[in-house]
Design a protein around this motif. Sequence first.
Motif, PDB file in Angstrom:
ATOM      1  N   LYS A  21      11.338  31.525 -17.046  1.00  0.00           N
ATOM      2  CA  LYS A  21      11.494  32.980 -17.117  1.00  0.00           C
ATOM      3  C   LYS A  21      11.533  33.640 -15.741  1.00  0.00           C
ATOM      4  O   LYS A  21      12.267  34.622 -15.535  1.00  0.00           O
ATOM      5  CB  LYS A  21      10.356  33.573 -17.949  1.00  0.00           C
ATOM      6  CG  LYS A  21      10.488  35.070 -18.177  1.00  0.00           C
ATOM      7  CD  LYS A  21       9.442  35.576 -19.165  1.00  0.00           C
ATOM      8  CE  LYS A  21       9.618  37.072 -19.428  1.00  0.00           C
ATOM      9  NZ  LYS A  21       8.632  37.578 -20.424  1.00  0.00           N
ATOM     10  N   TYR A  22      10.765  33.096 -14.771  1.00  0.00           N
ATOM     11  CA  TYR A  22      10.605  33.801 -13.492  1.00  0.00           C
ATOM     12  C   TYR A  22      11.086  33.009 -12.277  1.00  0.00           C
ATOM     13  O   TYR A  22      10.798  33.387 -11.145  1.00  0.00           O
ATOM     14  CB  TYR A  22       9.116  34.153 -13.288  1.00  0.00           C
ATOM     15  CG  TYR A  22       8.580  35.138 -14.283  1.00  0.00           C
ATOM     16  CD1 TYR A  22       8.861  36.499 -14.171  1.00  0.00           C
ATOM     17  CD2 TYR A  22       7.781  34.712 -15.348  1.00  0.00           C
ATOM     18  CE1 TYR A  22       8.356  37.411 -15.089  1.00  0.00           C
ATOM     19  CE2 TYR A  22       7.272  35.613 -16.267  1.00  0.00           C
ATOM     20  CZ  TYR A  22       7.565  36.963 -16.140  1.00  0.00           C
ATOM     21  OH  TYR A  22       7.069  37.870 -17.042  1.00  0.00           O
TER      22      TYR A  22
ATOM     23  N   SER B 266       3.073  25.435 -20.872  1.00  0.00           N
ATOM     24  CA  SER B 266       3.039  26.883 -20.617  1.00  0.00           C
ATOM     25  C   SER B 266       3.583  27.203 -19.231  1.00  0.00           C
ATOM     26  O   SER B 266       4.259  28.226 -19.029  1.00  0.00           O
ATOM     27  CB  SER B 266       1.603  27.409 -20.741  1.00  0.00           C
ATOM     28  OG  SER B 266       1.097  27.215 -22.041  1.00  0.00           O
TER      29      SER B 266
ATOM     30  N   TYR C 118       3.242  31.387  -7.110  1.00  0.00           N
ATOM     31  CA  TYR C 118       2.228  31.016  -8.106  1.00  0.00           C
ATOM     32  C   TYR C 118       1.926  29.538  -7.886  1.00  0.00           C
ATOM     33  O   TYR C 118       2.803  28.678  -8.016  1.00  0.00           O
ATOM     34  CB  TYR C 118       2.754  31.260  -9.515  1.00  0.00           C
ATOM     35  CG  TYR C 118       1.734  31.027 -10.620  1.00  0.00           C
ATOM     36  CD1 TYR C 118       0.648  31.880 -10.779  1.00  0.00           C
ATOM     37  CD2 TYR C 118       1.874  29.963 -11.512  1.00  0.00           C
ATOM     38  CE1 TYR C 118      -0.276  31.683 -11.795  1.00  0.00           C
ATOM     39  CE2 TYR C 118       0.961  29.761 -12.538  1.00  0.00           C
ATOM     40  CZ  TYR C 118      -0.116  30.623 -12.670  1.00  0.00           C
ATOM     41  OH  TYR C 118      -1.034  30.424 -13.681  1.00  0.00           O
TER      42      TYR C 118
ATOM     43  N   ILE D  47       1.853  38.010 -13.089  1.00  0.00           N
ATOM     44  CA  ILE D  47       3.165  37.888 -12.440  1.00  0.00           C
ATOM     45  C   ILE D  47       3.941  39.198 -12.562  1.00  0.00           C
ATOM     46  O   ILE D  47       4.549  39.678 -11.590  1.00  0.00           O
ATOM     47  CB  ILE D  47       3.960  36.717 -13.057  1.00  0.00           C
ATOM     48  CG1 ILE D  47       3.302  35.382 -12.672  1.00  0.00           C
ATOM     49  CG2 ILE D  47       5.414  36.743 -12.593  1.00  0.00           C
ATOM     50  CD1 ILE D  47       3.879  34.176 -13.387  1.00  0.00           C
ATOM     51  N   GLU D  48       3.931  39.793 -13.742  1.00  0.00           N
ATOM     52  CA  GLU D  48       4.636  41.068 -13.948  1.00  0.00           C
ATOM     53  C   GLU D  48       4.072  42.151 -13.030  1.00  0.00           C
ATOM     54  O   GLU D  48       4.817  42.923 -12.418  1.00  0.00           O
ATOM     55  CB  GLU D  48       4.507  41.502 -15.411  1.00  0.00           C
ATOM     56  CG  GLU D  48       5.352  40.701 -16.385  1.00  0.00           C
ATOM     57  CD  GLU D  48       6.842  41.041 -16.278  1.00  0.00           C
ATOM     58  OE1 GLU D  48       7.193  42.026 -15.585  1.00  0.00           O
ATOM     59  OE2 GLU D  48       7.654  40.311 -16.867  1.00  0.00           O
TER      60      GLU D  48
ATOM     61  N   PRO E 217      -1.534  29.472 -16.961  1.00  0.00           N
ATOM     62  CA  PRO E 217      -0.286  29.764 -17.665  1.00  0.00           C
ATOM     63  C   PRO E 217      -0.489  30.036 -19.150  1.00  0.00           C
ATOM     64  O   PRO E 217       0.210  30.869 -19.737  1.00  0.00           O
ATOM     65  CB  PRO E 217       0.546  28.497 -17.438  1.00  0.00           C
ATOM     66  CG  PRO E 217       0.039  27.950 -16.144  1.00  0.00           C
ATOM     67  CD  PRO E 217      -1.436  28.241 -16.154  1.00  0.00           C
TER      68      PRO E 217
ATOM     69  N   LYS F 114      -3.425  34.670 -19.178  1.00  0.00           N
ATOM     70  CA  LYS F 114      -2.775  35.937 -18.830  1.00  0.00           C
ATOM     71  C   LYS F 114      -1.993  35.860 -17.527  1.00  0.00           C
ATOM     72  O   LYS F 114      -1.837  36.857 -16.820  1.00  0.00           O
ATOM     73  CB  LYS F 114      -3.825  37.042 -18.749  1.00  0.00           C
ATOM     74  CG  LYS F 114      -4.525  37.302 -20.078  1.00  0.00           C
ATOM     75  CD  LYS F 114      -5.514  38.451 -19.975  1.00  0.00           C
ATOM     76  CE  LYS F 114      -6.177  38.728 -21.324  1.00  0.00           C
ATOM     77  NZ  LYS F 114      -7.132  39.864 -21.251  1.00  0.00           N
TER      78      LYS F 114
ATOM     79  N   LYS G 232       7.363  27.228 -19.264  1.00  0.00           N
ATOM     80  CA  LYS G 232       7.905  28.470 -19.839  1.00  0.00           C
ATOM     81  C   LYS G 232       7.953  29.574 -18.790  1.00  0.00           C
ATOM     82  O   LYS G 232       8.939  30.322 -18.691  1.00  0.00           O
ATOM     83  CB  LYS G 232       7.050  28.917 -21.025  1.00  0.00           C
ATOM     84  CG  LYS G 232       7.190  28.049 -22.266  1.00  0.00           C
ATOM     85  CD  LYS G 232       6.319  28.581 -23.400  1.00  0.00           C
ATOM     86  CE  LYS G 232       6.422  27.703 -24.632  1.00  0.00           C
ATOM     87  NZ  LYS G 232       5.544  28.199 -25.737  1.00  0.00           N
ATOM     88  N   LEU G 233       6.877  29.691 -18.008  1.00  0.00           N
ATOM     89  CA  LEU G 233       6.856  30.697 -16.943  1.00  0.00           C
ATOM     90  C   LEU G 233       7.943  30.421 -15.911  1.00  0.00           C
ATOM     91  O   LEU G 233       8.608  31.350 -15.422  1.00  0.00           O
ATOM     92  CB  LEU G 233       5.488  30.710 -16.258  1.00  0.00           C
ATOM     93  CG  LEU G 233       4.301  31.260 -17.050  1.00  0.00           C
ATOM     94  CD1 LEU G 233       3.024  31.124 -16.225  1.00  0.00           C
ATOM     95  CD2 LEU G 233       4.528  32.724 -17.430  1.00  0.00           C
TER      96      LEU G 233
ATOM     97  N   GLU H  12       1.192  35.525 -17.120  1.00  0.00           N
ATOM     98  CA  GLU H  12       2.420  36.330 -17.172  1.00  0.00           C
ATOM     99  C   GLU H  12       2.136  37.791 -16.838  1.00  0.00           C
ATOM    100  O   GLU H  12       2.928  38.445 -16.145  1.00  0.00           O
ATOM    101  CB  GLU H  12       3.068  36.218 -18.554  1.00  0.00           C
ATOM    102  CG  GLU H  12       4.428  36.906 -18.617  1.00  0.00           C
ATOM    103  CD  GLU H  12       5.206  36.576 -19.880  1.00  0.00           C
ATOM    104  OE1 GLU H  12       6.268  37.193 -20.084  1.00  0.00           O
ATOM    105  OE2 GLU H  12       4.755  35.704 -20.652  1.00  0.00           O
ATOM    106  N   ASP H  13       1.011  38.314 -17.299  1.00  0.00           N
ATOM    107  CA  ASP H  13       0.644  39.698 -16.971  1.00  0.00           C
ATOM    108  C   ASP H  13       0.466  39.860 -15.465  1.00  0.00           C
ATOM    109  O   ASP H  13       0.891  40.864 -14.878  1.00  0.00           O
ATOM    110  CB  ASP H  13      -0.655  40.084 -17.679  1.00  0.00           C
ATOM    111  CG  ASP H  13      -0.499  40.143 -19.193  1.00  0.00           C
ATOM    112  OD1 ASP H  13       0.654  40.195 -19.663  1.00  0.00           O
ATOM    113  OD2 ASP H  13      -1.533  40.126 -19.893  1.00  0.00           O
TER     114      ASP H  13
END
Length: 481
Positions: A392-393, A385, A368, A472-473, A464, A467, A388-389, A469-470
Amino acid sequence: MKTRSFLNLLAGLYMALTITSCIDTGIDHKIQLGGQIFNARDSFAIVWKRPTPKEAILGQSQTPFDTVHFDQKGLFLSDAVFDSGMYVFEYNDFEVPIYMQEGKTLNINFNAQSPRESLKFSGSSKKPNVFLKERRNLQSKIQQQANSLLGAPDSLFLGFLDSARKSLDTNVVEFITNKPSFDKTFLEDEQFTAYYYASNLLLDYIRFHEYRETADELKPSTKKMLDKIDINNDRAANNKEYLEFVQSAVSLKVNDSLQNIEGKVQPEQIVPVQFYMIEKMLDAPETKSYMSYAIGRQAFMFIGPDISDSTLTVIRKNITDKAYAKAFDETYTDWQRLTKGKVAPNIKGVDTIGKEIALSDLSGKPVYIDVWATWCGPCKEEIPSLKKLERKYRDDIHFLSISIDDNKIDWRSYVEDENLQGIQIHNEKAWKSKFVEEYKIRGIPRFIMIDSEGNIIDANAPRPSGKAEDLIEEALKTETS
């Protein structure tokens, strides 16, 4: 010695006579451009051909037309053949916009030590160039006054605006009265310039209050004044002030509409509203073509190459002008190199200790990418933001932040002071970096998502705060499937 001095005198007289009288020089056309630069330090000046506003929008830049050389006294002649139109005479850092008329002469004279104050014109094209000089000076004074009154009450600003309009109109009317048989296109264009220049001042005043959230201080009647200004005037479709006004007026309506969206507005939400406003506000074919082309190109910055078929259909339907349509199709084709699944252009930079790191070094995990700079406010707004990502990742993907700051020291200090995580690199070529051109980066922040094999997932990924996070998932699910 006396003979040489006499010959130099004759040469000087010859040039002076040619400049003022267009005597026969052995060239099969009249000398159109000449003059004298007093106290010249450089020995030459460059004449540039200025593109029309439409040509500039379509990517045509100012091009060198002729180079004129001075003699020891600063006298010069150009033997170039000029078509009617706008040019720029550039000496050192001093630029003089000039209007050349086919078959007519223009003489430019100024003192290099005070060029702006000493600039004078003569010759058969004197009057339009004196007019343009006076208009530029008048606009400069008006702009200074307008800037000082942006925070003033409506009544005070509108009183100033009315006076400014009258001054601009008087300036044009006096020229038309003196030159009634002059080029009609030039005269009409200057009338449009005066009218829409003043209209842009009103727009600037309204936007000043809109963006500073003091719009409630404006009287409703002030903003409604914009509705009375013609934005469907195809006769002015090649006038810079008109095109700027149309784009700003549409943007203002778009911003008003976006106020109804809850939360932070994401770039991808803007494009549909823009085209809705174009459909609603514009019906003049040339103007609508211009706006659809301009916003269509901008859409790639907001959405990336994967513009929906429905959006493309709307853009192409609106662009009826062949030149704009051709330019848009070329832009679309160019962006297709960044569609999902294409090999990602490499990105290189150095980290805070000087080690070179490249995107190609980061295979094995999705990446990313954040393209940013310390001077960019919206970039810094995304940092919380982004952190935070990363928390988490960080075990699943690489986070690569590349700065295009001009000042490497400022970048390094900011990274250390803010304890920025992920892989932090800097490219010293900034906006001239190869990757900036390859990824079509025209504004920042810009986010890009790459898969573990170095292929593009999204060349214009969500922010960030949006969307991301969507995305990345989804990328991680694809990697494990």
